[in-house]
Write an enzyme that holds these catalytic residues in place. Structure first.
Site, PDB file in Angstrom:
ATOM      1  N   SER A 151       0.838  -1.201   0.000  1.00 50.00           N
ATOM      2  CA  SER A 151       0.000   0.000   0.000  1.00 50.00           C
ATOM      3  C   SER A 151       0.873   1.250   0.000  1.00 50.00           C
ATOM      4  CB  SER A 151      -0.911   0.021   1.232  1.00 50.00           C
ATOM      5  OG  SER A 151      -0.172   0.348   2.401  1.00 50.00           O
ATOM      6  N   SER A 193       0.857   3.776   2.203  1.00 51.93           N
ATOM      7  CA  SER A 193       0.822   4.486   3.485  1.00 51.93           C
ATOM      8  C   SER A 193       2.176   5.016   3.927  1.00 51.93           C
ATOM      9  CB  SER A 193       0.258   3.572   4.577  1.00 51.93           C
ATOM     10  OG  SER A 193       1.155   2.514   4.867  1.00 51.93           O
TER      11      SER A 193
END
Length: 262
Positions: A40, A42
């Site tokens: 991801s 993030s």
């Protein structure tokens, strides 16, 4: 008969070789280094989707989560050492049991708060200095096909997606970059969190696109992470691919191979 016995012996030796190889790989993964793919966004721009790294499992000692599937037969930590503020750490999510990677922000006893997108530790503002703009193409990223979030959105397919970048300096002098997407986003203003003994507070560098300790475990967030859940420290990116598969060699990011993680 001799030929049949020789054939069976060869099969047996092959099986034994495979078993030994799996055992050695399991011991190596448990005690030394665990592979980890970044799934991801993030931790952008420190870590990008498709970065591949080995997690240093010797850094903080061992717990039940050091073994595959969390099956080590003991509680607490053995041969443990304390992580340092600013470390990029892989840990077991306290609620859903998946492996997460975030930056260690709050140590036991610290107070942590976000005010207008700025981090405060123990009541003191953590300095941020403008560091230009992070740019990426608005397109599907990695095997999951995630689309990036953009500060300059909406952006059409193939357009340039931008985020403001700042260099944050933690107490003790360690620096890293953080990104901004939203003005007064959901995680930009929080209550004061007091980190309990034996726990840690983690945040993603892509602050407006990270499910981290700002979100409580009651809503499936990370919350405070017990020391037992730490798996290891991420020190260096070994390989990186921007494509849907690592076999797409034309999407490899050679400039990220063997890159140290700050």
């Amino acid at each position: 008969m001799a030929s049949k016995a020789k054939s069976e012996g060869g099969i047996l030796e092959t099986i034994k070789t495979i078993v030994y190889a799996l055992l050695i790989a399991g011991v190596f993964r448990t005690l030394f280094f665990q592979p980890f793919w970044i799934p991801s966004g993030s931790m952008k721009d420190t870590l990008l989707i498709g970065d591949f790294l080995f997690v240093n499992k010797m850094a903080y000692g061992y717990s039940q989560y050091s073994c595959p599937f969390g099956i080590c037969p003991f509680s607490g930590r053995i041969l443990g050492s304390e992580p340092e503020r600013g470390d990029v750490v892989v840990f077991r999510h306290p609620v859903n049991g998946s492996d997460f990677i975030k930056r260690l922000i709050g140590l036991p006893g610290d107070t942590v708060q976000m005010r207008n997108g700025v981090l405060y530790l123990n009541g003191q503002e953590v300095p941020q200095a403008p560091a230009g703009t992070f740019e990426e193409t608005y397109e599907q990223q990695g095997p999951m096909g995630n689309l990036p979030r953009c500060e300059n959105g909406p952006v059409g397919e193939g357009g340039i997606c931008t985020k403001s970048r700042f260099t944050e300096t933690l107490p003790g002098g360690r620096t890293h970059d953080v990104l901004n997407i939203d003005t007064n986003g959901f995680g930009d203003n929080t209550d004061v969190f007091t980190v309990p003994a034996g726990h840690y507070f983690f945040m993603g560098d892509n602050r407006d696109n990270s499910q981290d300790s700002r979100y409580g475990q009651a809503v499936n967030g990370v919350g405070f992470v017990p020391a037992e859940n730490l798996i290891g420290r991420a020190d260096r990116i070994m390989f990186s691919s921007a494509g849907r598969s690592m076999l797409y060699f034309w999407t490899w990011r050679a400039d990220r191979f063997f890159k140290a993680i700050e």
